[in-house]
Write a protein that holds these residues in place. Structure first.
Motif, PDB file in Angstrom:
ATOM      1  N   THR A 194       0.821  -1.211   0.000  1.00 49.75           N
ATOM      2  CA  THR A 194       0.000   0.000   0.000  1.00 49.75           C
ATOM      3  C   THR A 194       0.855   1.260   0.000  1.00 49.75           C
ATOM      4  O   THR A 194       0.349   2.353  -0.227  1.00 49.75           O
ATOM      5  CB  THR A 194      -0.947   0.017   1.214  1.00 49.75           C
ATOM      6  N   ASP A 197       2.472   3.221  -4.977  1.00 47.57           N
ATOM      7  CA  ASP A 197       1.281   3.638  -5.721  1.00 47.57           C
ATOM      8  C   ASP A 197       0.897   2.637  -6.805  1.00 47.57           C
ATOM      9  O   ASP A 197      -0.285   2.334  -6.998  1.00 47.57           O
ATOM     10  CB  ASP A 197       1.501   5.016  -6.349  1.00 47.57           C
ATOM     11  N   MET A 200      -0.483  -0.545  -5.249  1.00 52.45           N
ATOM     12  CA  MET A 200      -1.780  -0.243  -4.641  1.00 52.45           C
ATOM     13  C   MET A 200      -2.862  -0.183  -5.725  1.00 52.45           C
ATOM     14  O   MET A 200      -3.977  -0.684  -5.547  1.00 52.45           O
ATOM     15  CB  MET A 200      -1.710   1.080  -3.877  1.00 52.45           C
ATOM     16  N   LEU A 201      -2.520   0.415  -6.882  1.00 56.03           N
ATOM     17  CA  LEU A 201      -3.446   0.443  -8.012  1.00 56.03           C
ATOM     18  C   LEU A 201      -3.727  -0.967  -8.504  1.00 56.03           C
ATOM     19  O   LEU A 201      -4.882  -1.325  -8.781  1.00 56.03           O
ATOM     20  CB  LEU A 201      -2.867   1.296  -9.144  1.00 56.03           C
ATOM     21  N   GLU A 203      -3.661  -3.734  -6.818  1.00 56.93           N
ATOM     22  CA  GLU A 203      -4.528  -4.424  -5.860  1.00 56.93           C
ATOM     23  C   GLU A 203      -5.984  -3.977  -6.025  1.00 56.93           C
ATOM     24  O   GLU A 203      -6.903  -4.794  -5.945  1.00 56.93           O
ATOM     25  CB  GLU A 203      -4.044  -4.172  -4.442  1.00 56.93           C
ATOM     26  N   ALA A 204      -6.192  -2.690  -6.255  1.00 55.66           N
ATOM     27  CA  ALA A 204      -7.557  -2.193  -6.458  1.00 55.66           C
ATOM     28  C   ALA A 204      -8.163  -2.766  -7.733  1.00 55.66           C
ATOM     29  O   ALA A 204      -9.346  -3.125  -7.770  1.00 55.66           O
ATOM     30  CB  ALA A 204      -7.542  -0.664  -6.513  1.00 55.66           C
ATOM     31  N   LEU A 205      -7.363  -2.887  -8.786  1.00 51.42           N
ATOM     32  CA  LEU A 205      -7.844  -3.450 -10.040  1.00 51.42           C
ATOM     33  C   LEU A 205      -8.103  -4.944  -9.913  1.00 51.42           C
ATOM     34  O   LEU A 205      -9.029  -5.477 -10.526  1.00 51.42           O
ATOM     35  CB  LEU A 205      -6.819  -3.183 -11.154  1.00 51.42           C
ATOM     36  N   ALA A 207      -9.218  -6.399  -7.243  1.00 52.46           N
ATOM     37  CA  ALA A 207     -10.522  -6.487  -6.580  1.00 52.46           C
ATOM     38  C   ALA A 207     -11.646  -6.289  -7.594  1.00 52.46           C
ATOM     39  O   ALA A 207     -12.704  -6.919  -7.502  1.00 52.46           O
ATOM     40  CB  ALA A 207     -10.609  -5.440  -5.466  1.00 52.46           C
ATOM     41  N   GLN A 208     -11.416  -5.434  -8.581  1.00 55.03           N
ATOM     42  CA  GLN A 208     -12.404  -5.207  -9.631  1.00 55.03           C
ATOM     43  C   GLN A 208     -12.631  -6.483 -10.447  1.00 55.03           C
ATOM     44  O   GLN A 208     -13.722  -6.708 -10.968  1.00 55.03           O
ATOM     45  CB  GLN A 208     -11.923  -4.082 -10.545  1.00 55.03           C
ATOM     46  N   THR A 212      -7.782 -11.089  -5.287  1.00 56.26           N
ATOM     47  CA  THR A 212      -6.775 -10.270  -4.618  1.00 56.26           C
ATOM     48  C   THR A 212      -5.429 -10.517  -5.279  1.00 56.26           C
ATOM     49  O   THR A 212      -5.170 -11.608  -5.811  1.00 56.26           O
ATOM     50  CB  THR A 212      -6.677 -10.617  -3.124  1.00 56.26           C
TER      51      THR A 212
END
Length: 230
Positions: A194, A197, A200-201, A203-205, A207-208, A212
């Protein structure tokens, strides 16, 4: 007195479906063709617009002196290039909705590699993929994740014989798995994704895509993987 006119009944041929160039079009099929043409045109414009943005950003290259600002600038270019490649291949595919995933990742890996300055651009990147066609809404986050992971690998301190491998394999649950691995130095102990950057991006993608981002790192290198629907 003249005989009245007599009209003989004329037998008309049975109705037949209209044929030839003058045949009326099926309105549903015609509308589908119109929408497909509009979609291809929109994708073509999106591709051209993204290429224009990339060209405009590259004009500012020589003006960025701060190392951190330059790194952020270069990563932004990589992300935009990932989308530009996707829209170009969507337009070229003829379907307008799906791309060949292996071909997309190969082009993406090549763009990331040549967009990386210095000797790191010489690190070989091997791509292997099962034959998978993927839709726009899965390809977009997956392409960005791939770009982030390859960039992260390229910025490791590689040994002389460094390498990066990207593989995509079909699973038996309606999903496939992307794996990016390298033989660079291990991530520092207690490394927090985290705090980065790019990761972190990613990981967010992930989740989309309904998963994970799994990252493992040791003396032999670093491996990151994520699954996605196909």
């Amino acid at each position: 007195m003249p005989n009245p006119l007599r009209f003989q009944p004329v037998a008309l041929p049975a109705d037949r479906p209209a044929t030839g160039s003058g045949a009326p079009e099926d309105p549903i099929a015609e509308r589908i063709r119109e929408l497909e043409a509009e979609l291809r045109e929109l994708q073509h414009r999106a591709k051209n617009s993204l290429q224009l943005v990339i060209s405009l950003l590259k004009l500012q290259t020589g003006r960025i002196r701060d190392p951190d600002a330059r790194a952020a600038y270069e990563q932004t270019l990589v992300r935009i290039e990932a989308l530009a490649i996707l829209y170009r291949q969507l337009h070229e595919s003829g379907t307008g909705t799906h791309v060949n995933l292996g071909r997309y990742i190969e082009s993406l890996a090549d763009a990331v590699k040549h967009g990386t300055p210095g000797g790191l651009a010489n690190v070989p990147i091997e791509v292997k993929s099962d034959p998978i066609q993927i839709g726009l809404y899965e390809a977009m986050p997956l392409g960005l994740i791939t770009a982030e992971l390859i960039t992260n690998s390229l910025h490791h301190a590689f040994p002389e014989q460094g390498w990066i491998r990207v593989s995509v394999t079909q699973e038996n649950n309606g999903r496939a798995r992307l794996i990016v691995e390298d033989n660079g130095r291990a991530l520092p102990a207690g490394f927090d994704t985290t705090a980065d950057d790019g990761l972190m991006l990613a990981e967010a993608l992930a989740a989309q895509l309904g998963d994970t981002l799994n990252t493992e790192s040791d003396a032999a290198g670093t491996t990151a993987s994520v699954s996605f629907p196909v």
